[in-house]
Design an enzyme around this catalytic site. Structure first.
Site, PDB file in Angstrom:
ATOM      1  N   THR A   1      27.641 -25.046   5.492  1.00  0.00           N
ATOM      2  CA  THR A   1      28.412 -25.732   4.425  1.00  0.00           C
ATOM      3  C   THR A   1      27.543 -24.622   2.881  1.00  0.00           C
ATOM      4  O   THR A   1      26.835 -23.412   3.506  1.00  0.00           O
ATOM      5  CB  THR A   1      27.441 -26.503   3.760  1.00  0.00           C
TER       6      THR A   1
ATOM      7  N   TYR B  20      19.266  -7.828   0.046  1.00  0.00           N
ATOM      8  CA  TYR B  20      19.672  -8.136  -0.633  1.00  0.00           C
ATOM      9  C   TYR B  20      18.649  -9.467  -1.002  1.00  0.00           C
ATOM     10  O   TYR B  20      18.147  -9.967  -2.628  1.00  0.00           O
ATOM     11  CB  TYR B  20      21.161  -9.301  -0.848  1.00  0.00           C
TER      12      TYR B  20
HETATM   13  P1  NAD Z   1      30.296  -7.580  -7.134  1.00  0.00           P
HETATM   14  O1  NAD Z   1      29.771  -7.124  -6.247  1.00  0.00           O
HETATM   15  O2  NAD Z   1      31.474  -8.521  -7.875  1.00  0.00           O
HETATM   16  O3  NAD Z   1      30.086  -7.520  -8.715  1.00  0.00           O
HETATM   17  C1  NAD Z   1      28.349  -6.111  -8.975  1.00  0.00           C
HETATM   18  C2  NAD Z   1      29.232  -4.792  -9.649  1.00  0.00           C
HETATM   19  O4  NAD Z   1      27.698  -4.110  -9.456  1.00  0.00           O
HETATM   20  C3  NAD Z   1      29.909  -4.563  -9.188  1.00  0.00           C
HETATM   21  O5  NAD Z   1      30.715  -3.629 -10.222  1.00  0.00           O
HETATM   22  C4  NAD Z   1      28.928  -3.064  -8.700  1.00  0.00           C
HETATM   23  O6  NAD Z   1      29.407  -2.255  -9.008  1.00  0.00           O
HETATM   24  C5  NAD Z   1      27.881  -2.990  -9.109  1.00  0.00           C
HETATM   25  N1  NAD Z   1      26.765  -2.059  -9.280  1.00  0.00           N
HETATM   26  C6  NAD Z   1      26.733  -2.354  -7.967  1.00  0.00           C
HETATM   27  N2  NAD Z   1      25.108  -1.983  -7.233  1.00  0.00           N
HETATM   28  C7  NAD Z   1      24.738  -0.801  -9.468  1.00  0.00           C
HETATM   29  C8  NAD Z   1      24.387   0.254  -9.452  1.00  0.00           C
HETATM   30  N3  NAD Z   1      22.594   1.058  -8.369  1.00  0.00           N
HETATM   31  N4  NAD Z   1      23.823   0.869 -10.735  1.00  0.00           N
HETATM   32  C9  NAD Z   1      24.921   0.330 -11.170  1.00  0.00           C
HETATM   33  N5  NAD Z   1      26.124  -0.784 -11.097  1.00  0.00           N
HETATM   34  C10 NAD Z   1      25.919  -1.483  -9.805  1.00  0.00           C
HETATM   35  O7  NAD Z   1      29.408  -9.318  -7.481  1.00  0.00           O
HETATM   36  P2  NAD Z   1      29.643 -10.656  -8.246  1.00  0.00           P
HETATM   37  O8  NAD Z   1      29.706 -11.692  -7.800  1.00  0.00           O
HETATM   38  O9  NAD Z   1      30.079 -10.130  -9.447  1.00  0.00           O
HETATM   39  O10 NAD Z   1      27.532 -10.636  -9.116  1.00  0.00           O
HETATM   40  C11 NAD Z   1      27.025 -10.058 -10.044  1.00  0.00           C
HETATM   41  C12 NAD Z   1      25.170 -10.672  -9.611  1.00  0.00           C
HETATM   42  O11 NAD Z   1      25.543 -11.805 -10.147  1.00  0.00           O
HETATM   43  C13 NAD Z   1      24.746  -9.752  -8.979  1.00  0.00           C
HETATM   44  O12 NAD Z   1      23.755  -9.601  -9.554  1.00  0.00           O
HETATM   45  C14 NAD Z   1      24.983 -11.412  -7.647  1.00  0.00           C
HETATM   46  O13 NAD Z   1      23.823 -11.041  -6.994  1.00  0.00           O
HETATM   47  C15 NAD Z   1      24.811 -12.691  -8.437  1.00  0.00           C
HETATM   48  N6  NAD Z   1      25.154 -13.190  -8.012  1.00  0.00           N
HETATM   49  C16 NAD Z   1      26.761 -13.883  -7.390  1.00  0.00           C
HETATM   50  C17 NAD Z   1      27.271 -14.540  -6.933  1.00  0.00           C
HETATM   51  C18 NAD Z   1      28.521 -15.653  -6.348  1.00  0.00           C
HETATM   52  O14 NAD Z   1      28.656 -16.208  -5.587  1.00  0.00           O
HETATM   53  N7  NAD Z   1      29.551 -14.722  -7.248  1.00  0.00           N
HETATM   54  C19 NAD Z   1      26.400 -15.552  -6.661  1.00  0.00           C
HETATM   55  C20 NAD Z   1      25.227 -15.884  -6.574  1.00  0.00           C
HETATM   56  C21 NAD Z   1      24.462 -14.079  -7.589  1.00  0.00           C
END
Ligand code: NAD
Ligand code: UDP
Length: 312
Positions: A209, A144
Site C-alpha cells: 500500500t 536514500y
Molecule cells: P525530484 O527528483 O523531482 O526533485 C529533486 C530535485 O533535486 C531535482 O530537480 C534534482 O535535479 C535536484 N538534485 C538532486 N541532487 C542534487 C544535487 N546534488 N545538487 C543539486 N540539486 C540536486 O523529487 P521530488 O519529488 O520533487 O522531491 C523533492 C524532495 O522531497 C526530495 O528531497 C525528496 O526526498 C522529498 N520527498 C519527496 C517525496 C515525493 O513523493 N515526491 C516523498 C518524500 C520526500
C-alpha cells in the site's frame, strides 16, 4: 521582499513550490544540478525578475544571503536515487551540512524535506513521528533512507548546538503535474502506460500500500510549517491508503484505457504498507490535505496527456 532559496527547485515538488512562492512578494533563488529535475520545469519563470536560477551541486558549499531555505535537493524516485547511490548519500549528508552552515551564517530559517522512507518497511501502522523505523542500512534503498535519517540527525544537532530555526517535514508519496514522465515512480509510470494503452507494471502481487497526496496539499503543508513556530518532524501526506492494485485499476478507469495489469518482480526492501498518522500536523499546524483524490488524479492525467509533460 523575502529572499528564498529552493534547492532542488527544478524538480517535481521544487518547481511547484517556486510557482507558489513567486505568486507572492518573494525573490526566489532556484538551485539545482538537474540530477532528476529539468529546465523545462522552470522555463516559465526564467524571465521573471524575481527568479534566479543557479546551477549548483549541493554537495559543494555555496554562499548566498537568504532569509529562508527550502532544502529539497535529492532525487526522490527509487529508480533515480539508485542510479548513483554514492552521490545520493553525499547529496543528503553534505547537502544538509552546507545548507545548515548557510542558515547559520545568515540566521535564515531552514526547512528540510525528509521522507516517509525514514520509517523503512514499517512495523508500526499508521506511521507516527515517534516511530523510529525499520530500515535496512545496507540495502538498495539505504543510500536514500539512511541519508535522509542522517540529515535529520545533523539538522537536529545544529538546532541543539546553535539554536537555529531548523525544521523537518517527512513527506509521504506526492504526485501531480511536473513529475517527469519517465522517473519510474508509480503514478507517473501507471498514467504514462495507461495513456499509451501499454501494460501496467505492478511490482509484486500489488497488495503493498501507499497513501498518495496531491502536490498542492504537500506544498501548503511545507509553507504552513515554514510560517509556524513548530519544528517537526511532522508527517505531511494523505492518509487515504490504497493498494498498488487499486491505484492501477483506478488509473485504468480514469483514462478509459485498454491496458492490462501485469506483475513484475517486487524490488527488494519495498515497504509493504505506508500510511501517515497526521495528528501532529493537525494539532500543531492545523493542516490536513484537502484535494479530492479523483480530481487530483484527473488533473495529473490531463498534464501527462498534454505536450507540457517532461522526460528526463
Ligand atoms: P525530484 O527528483 O523531482 O526533485 C529533486 C530535485 O533535486 C531535482 O530537480 C534534482 O535535479 C535536484 N538534485 C538532486 N541532487 C542534487 C544535487 N546534488 N545538487 C543539486 N540539486 C540536486 O523529487 P521530488 O519529488 O520533487 O522531491 C523533492 C524532495 O522531497 C526530495 O528531497 C525528496 O526526498 C522529498 N520527498 C519527496 C517525496 C515525493 O513523493 N515526491 C516523498 C518524500 C520526500
Ligand atoms: N510500483 C509498481 N509499478 C511501477 C512503479 C512502482 O508496482 O511501475 C510500486 C513499487 O514497487 C512500490 C509502490 O509502487 O511498492 C510505490 O513506488 P514508488 O517508486 O512510486 O515510490 P516508493 O514509495 O516505493 O518510494
Amino acid at each position: 521582499m523575502k529572499k528564498i532559496l529552493i534547492t532542488g527547485g527544478a524538480g517535481f515538488i521544487g518547481s511547484n513550490l517556486c510557482e507558489n512562492l513567486l505568486s507572492e512578494d518573494n525573490y526566489i533563488y532556484c538551485l539545482d544540478d538537474f540530477t532528476s529535475g529539468s529546465k523545462s520545469n522552470i522555463q516559465e519563470f526564467l524571465n521573471n525578475k524575481n527568479f534566479e536560477f543557479i546551477k549548483h551541486n549541493v554537495i559543494n558549499p555555496i554562499d548566498i544571503m537568504v532569509d529562508e531555505i527550502y532544502h529539497l535537493a535529492c532525487p526522490a524516485s527509487p529508480v533515480y536515487y539508485q542510479k548513483d547511490p554514492i552521490k545520493t548519500l553525499k547529496t543528503s549528508i553534505w547537502g544538509i551540512n552546507n545548507m545548515l552552515e548557510l542558515a547559520l551564517k545568515y540566521n535564515a530559517k531552514i526547512l528540510y524535506t525528509s521522507t516517509s522512507e525514514v520509517y523503512g518497511d514499517p512495523l508500526v501502522h499508521p506511521q507516527k513521528e515517534s516511530y523510529w523505523g525499520n530500515v535496512n542500512p545496507i540495502g538498495i534503498r539505504s543510500c536514500y533512507d539512511e541519508g535522509k535519517r542522517a540529515a535529520e540527525t545533523l539538522l537536529t544537532d545544529y538546532r541543539r548546538a546553535y539554536n537555529i530555526n531548523a525544521k523537518t517535514v517527512r513527506i509521504f508519496n506526492t504526485f501531480g503535474p511536473k513529475m517527469a514522465q519517465n522517473d519510474g515512480r508509480v503514478i507517473s509510470n501507471f498514467i504514462t502506460q495507461a495513456l499509451d494503452n501499454k501494460d501496467i507494471t505492478v511490482y509484486g502481487d500489488g497488495s503493498q500500500t501507499r497513501s498518495i497526496c496531491y502536490v498542492d496539499d504537500t506544498i501548503s503543508g511545507l509553507r504552513t510549517l515554514m510560517a509556524s513556530d513548530f519544528k517537526g518532524p511532522v508527517n505531511i501526506g494523505n492518509n487515504k491508503e490504497l493498494t498498488i492494485n487499486e491505484i492501477a485499476e483506478l488509473i485504468i478507469k480514469l483514462t478509459n484505457s485498454k491496458s492490462k495489469i501485469i506483475h513484475l518482480q517486487l524490488p527488494s526492501d519495498d515497504p509493504k504498507k505506508r500510511r501517515p498518522d497526521l495528528r501532529t500536523a493537525k494539532e500543531n499546524l492545523n493542516w490536513e490535505p484537502k484535494t479530492d483524490l479523483i480530481e487530483a488524479l484527473n488533473t495529473t492525467i490531463q498534464y501527462f496527456s498534454s505536450n507540457k509533460c517532461i522526460e528526463l
